[in-house]
Design a protein around this motif. Structure first.
Motif, PDB file in Angstrom:
ATOM      1  N   LYS A  19       0.812  -1.222   0.000  1.00 19.21           N
ATOM      2  CA  LYS A  19       0.000   0.000   0.000  1.00 19.21           C
ATOM      3  C   LYS A  19       0.846   1.272   0.000  1.00 19.21           C
ATOM      4  N   ASN A  22       1.847   1.562  -3.609  1.00 19.55           N
ATOM      5  CA  ASN A  22       0.635   1.863  -4.381  1.00 19.55           C
ATOM      6  C   ASN A  22       0.240   3.324  -4.226  1.00 19.55           C
ATOM      7  N   ALA A 166      -5.827  -1.115   5.008  1.00 18.42           N
ATOM      8  CA  ALA A 166      -5.562  -1.230   3.571  1.00 18.42           C
ATOM      9  C   ALA A 166      -6.822  -1.420   2.735  1.00 18.42           C
TER      10      ALA A 166
END
Length: 359
Positions: A19, A22, A166
């Motif tokens: 994450k 990302n 997440a």
């Protein structure tokens, strides 16, 4: 100019534990991302893999591969994985050492502090590089207890919470911030985790690294700094974990410290079990809404969808189902934008709409 950076995310880019990587691929105010390291997706475009649209950021098989292909060495090496155990593996230590040998500064989002590791510290001194432990809290004398100042401000505060870790709370917060800015509003965003801070949030604190007695006060302090410095029309606070989560208390601290007038809840309908605790079932969106509203004086004003493992048709079905069941605006901001969220904010805080019209 932004400093250039490469992100290490071996085996996890595009997944839950990736994450941090990302988030940086989606938005980075502080760094120019020039590549991602993940051998399982080598040769692909990071934007295309993550969002279905190319952004020109390549994915490399290794640090050596990146050095070979890039025309320059990045300034920064960012560890982009958020593992549940939050500690480096032995092979990862070697990669961090290699990055310092290449004279890259190290951005470390883990609970394991590299500046307290003698081997890393000596390597950084030898090669003249800086290590930044994002989650390392200040000394206790510099931390803040809850003061109650936040009870006196009238600025609308929105917290974006969720039903698990997440699930896209930070992503939704950042997209909502941008949408409100486009309306001409003065928006302050307060990050509460390591990724938001690395992305370049002006205000924020990694609250899961705070001693418990200071968690609420540190959130309040960041919000008050934003309030005093920016005179914002609205403040958006990023959520962490979930209020219902059996292992995390961050959402409790956020609700107590930020005292939001309204809450948006993000939920992944297809996720059956908690991300890092697969032996436990996910809460329902209904139970999370009830818990938030019973725990705090805040009202949930909208639902946002994390579309992992969902088709477009399934997203549409869930949106209709939730809007019918809960009578709350529901959307997937990555697919459909923030119009419904903005309408729900204007409904909760009618004075906001007049500020749009006068700006």
């Amino acid at each position: 100019m932004k400093k250039t950076a490469i992100i290490y995310c071996e085996g996890h880019f595009g997944a839950m534990d990736g994450k941090t990587a990302n988030g940086l691929i989606r938005s980075s105010r502080k760094y120019q991302i020039v590549g991602v390291i993940d051998s399982t997706k080598s040769g692909m475009d990071a934007g295309e893999y993550l969002e279905g649209e190319k952004n020109g950021i390549p994915i490399f098989a290794s640090l050596d591969h990146a050095v070979e292909k890039l025309s320059f060495l990045p300034n920064q090496f960012i560890y982009g994985i958020a593992p549940a155990d939050a500690f480096l593996k032995n092979d990862e230590r070697e990669i961090v050492m290699k990055a310092m040998e290449l004279e890259m500064d190290i951005i470390n989002p883990l609970h394991e502090f590299f500046t307290e590791d003698a081997e890393f510290l000596n390597q950084s001194i030898e090669y003249g590089v800086t290590i930044h432990d994002v989650r390392k809290p200040p000394q206790s004398k510099d931390l803040h207890l809850f003061s109650g100042r936040i009870l006196d401000i009238q600025t609308p505060i929105i917290a974006v919470l969720g039903t698990d870790s997440a699930v896209g709370k930070r992503t939704t917060s950042v997209i909502l911030e941008a949408a409100l800015l486009e309306k001409g509003l003065n928006v302050a965003f307060v990050a509460t985790g390591q990724t938001g801070i690395i992305q370049g949030a002006k205000y924020g604190v990694a609250i899961d690294a705070m001693p418990l007695q200071f968690m609420i006060g540190e959130i309040e302090n960041e919000i008050m700094k934003a309030y005093d410095n920016e005179n914002p029309d609205i403040i958006i606070v990023e959520g962490q974990g979930a209020l219902s989560h059996p292992a995390y208390i961050s959402s409790c601290g956020i609700l107590r410290g930020s005292r939001p007038g309204a809450v948006i809840i993000q939920h992944p309908p297809k996720r059956k079990n908690l991300g890092d605790f697969s032996f436990m079932e996910m809460p329902t969106i209904k139970s999370e809404i009830e818990l938030v509203e019973n725990f705090s004086s805040s009202k949930v004003i909208a639902i946002t969808i994390n579309h992992e493992n969902m088709s477009n048709e399934e997203i549409e079905d869930v949106v209709s189902e939730y809007e019918n069941q809960f009578q709350l605006p529901t959307t997937d901001v990555l697919k459909h934008g923030c119009d419904k969220l903005i309408s729900s904010i204007f409904k909760a805080f009618p004075e906001m709409k007049s500020k749009v019209l006068t700006n």
